[in-house]
Design an enzyme around this catalytic site. Structure first.
Site, short mmCIF file in Angstrom:
data_model
loop_
_atom_site.label_atom_id
_atom_site.label_comp_id
_atom_site.label_asym_id
_atom_site.label_seq_id
_atom_site.Cartn_x
_atom_site.Cartn_y
_atom_site.Cartn_z
N HIS A 315 0.87 -1.18 0.00
CA HIS A 315 0.00 0.00 0.00
C HIS A 315 0.90 1.23 0.00
O HIS A 315 2.02 1.16 0.53
CB HIS A 315 -0.90 0.04 1.24
CG HIS A 315 -1.65 -1.23 1.51
ND1 HIS A 315 -1.57 -1.91 2.71
CD2 HIS A 315 -2.48 -1.95 0.72
CE1 HIS A 315 -2.33 -2.99 2.67
NE2 HIS A 315 -2.89 -3.04 1.46
N GLU A 353 -4.43 -3.99 -4.11
CA GLU A 353 -5.90 -3.96 -4.14
C GLU A 353 -6.43 -2.56 -3.89
O GLU A 353 -7.16 -2.33 -2.93
CB GLU A 353 -6.48 -4.98 -3.13
CG GLU A 353 -5.66 -5.21 -1.87
CD GLU A 353 -5.82 -4.11 -0.81
OE1 GLU A 353 -6.78 -3.34 -0.88
OE2 GLU A 353 -4.95 -4.03 0.07
#
Length: 400
Positions: A315, A353
């Site tokens: 991330h 994601e």
């Protein structure tokens, strides 16, 4: 619900051409100077200079045993030699190959001939280092064991890298404790609200404040570091809180709140064995925050399934406006993935994601050699499933 996110045509690797006279910093922040005149690459080290010079000898660069002879490609070799007769240390050779691959970053393999023992006094030692580390191999059409093919992907995987020069600055386990093996497999288990899975026991994270990864970014001309976030460091915490409280970052992360909320978040991250937060810095100036995860015991592993024991995820947020932009974004994203692949050689895939409606999604398609697998549902968002495979990364990632 279908996503309306605009898609791009896909990833195209940029070409980087260094200037004729070029200096850059190594992972330990020491400097190297390179030159290229008439195709001859010179590498100036503190105690000697090494040249890659033209040769009349050609070697086949098409994969042996795969490409038919009628379409095989051969390329002229370069001769690697000290400017003055001398011995080369392992560090000398590795640094020289680093410089070479920056000047020839578009090639996958290149023929290399080691200069004779009159010039390269420890030629057999250098040959053993190159071939036993996997940085090079002797191809079938070689006429002597000193005719080699060097491999760019092997170099960027850290093959033969001296510990003090490796991009991974705080490896686990430490080479001083376990020189030969990665962290051993021990069965472990995670049971939480969203995760119920077996997985390997994860190694301890380096101490907060430890530099995880260090690399000079030639496209930008600055040195990038990733450092395990230390919530007790006032600069780390203040920057992290400021970034999360910005309206722009909050669109994607949704972590805006008072300092107490941020302290709890970072404390939970530190206690969680499957995730590690880090500070992104350019030339020491704090720029953003990111995370590396072990995917199997992450939300990602639960909701997409099929991930391997050592697959990882990432991330990222760039908090400082001055450090946004395509080249810096590409460099940080690539470096995060590079650090994941380096920290465990068993990692085959690094996943992502992001929320499907974020404008960053087309950039992730365009600037990284990863696959867009599908969109899928998570409890808190609709995500886009990206998969970056080891072989593809080291073949095509922008590591210059």
């Amino acid at each position: 619900m279908a996503s309306t996110t605009t898609r791009t045509s896909g990833y195209v690797r940029e070409k980087y051409t260094p200037p004729i006279i070029h200096s850059f910093t190594l992972p330990d922040h020491s400097s190297v100077r390179t030159t290229e005149f008439d195709g001859v690459i010179g590498v100036d080290l503190p105690s000697l200079s090494i040249h890659f010079e033209h040769s009349q000898r050609s070697l086949r660069t098409s994969p042996h045993g795969i490409v038919n002879d009628d379409r095989a490609v051969s390329s002229p070799a370069v001769v690697m030699k000290p400017k003055e007769p001398s011995e080369l240390t392992i560090a000398d050779v590795w640094i020289s190959l680093y410089a070479f691959w920056i000047h020839r970053s578009q090639l996958e393999v290149h023929p290399l001939i080691l200069a004779d023992s009159t010039s390269l006094k420890n030629i057999d030692e250098v040959l053993t280092y190159l071939t036993h580390s996997g940085l090079a191999f002797v191809p079938p059409d070689a006429q002597s064991p000193h005719e080699l093919l060097i491999i760019r992907a092997s170099f960027w995987q850290g093959a033969g890298a001296p510990t003090h020069l490796h991009w991974l600055r705080t490896p686990i386990p430490s080479p001083s404790l376990s020189l030969l093996n990665p962290f051993p497999f021990t069965q472990s288990f995670t049971r939480s609200e969203h995760v119920l899975t077996t997985h390997p026991l994860r190694p301890p994270k380096p101490a907060p404040g430890s530099v995880i990864y260090s690399r000079y970014i030639h496209q930008v001309g600055e040195h990038l570091t990733l450092t395990h976030i230390d919530a007790s460091n006032p600069d780390h915490f203040a920057s992290y809180a400021k970034w999360q409280n910005s309206d722009r970052v909050n669109v994607g992360w949704r972590e805006k709140g008072p300092d107490d909320k941020h302290r709890v978040f970072l404390a939970n991250r530190l206690a969680d064995k499957h995730i590690m937060g880090f500070i992104v810095a350019w030339n020491g100036e704090l720029a953003g925050y990111g995370e590396m995860t072990w995917a199997k015991e992450d939300l990602m592993g639960t909701y997409v399934g099929g991930l391997g024991d050592y697959d990882q995820g990432t991330h990222l947020l760039i908090g400082e406006e001055k450090f946004r932009g395509r080249q810096r974004f590409t460099a940080v994203m690539t470096s995060m993935k590079h650090a994941c692949f380096l920290r465990d050689p068993r990692t085959e895939v690094v996943v992502g994601e992001p929320r499907a409606d974020l404008p960053i999604v087309p950039m992730l398609i365009a600037y990284l050699p990863q696959e867009l697998n599908r969109e899928f549902e998570l409890p808190h968002k609709r995500g886009v499933y990206f998969a970056l495979r080891r072989e593809r990364f080291f073949q095509a990632a922008m590591l210059d």
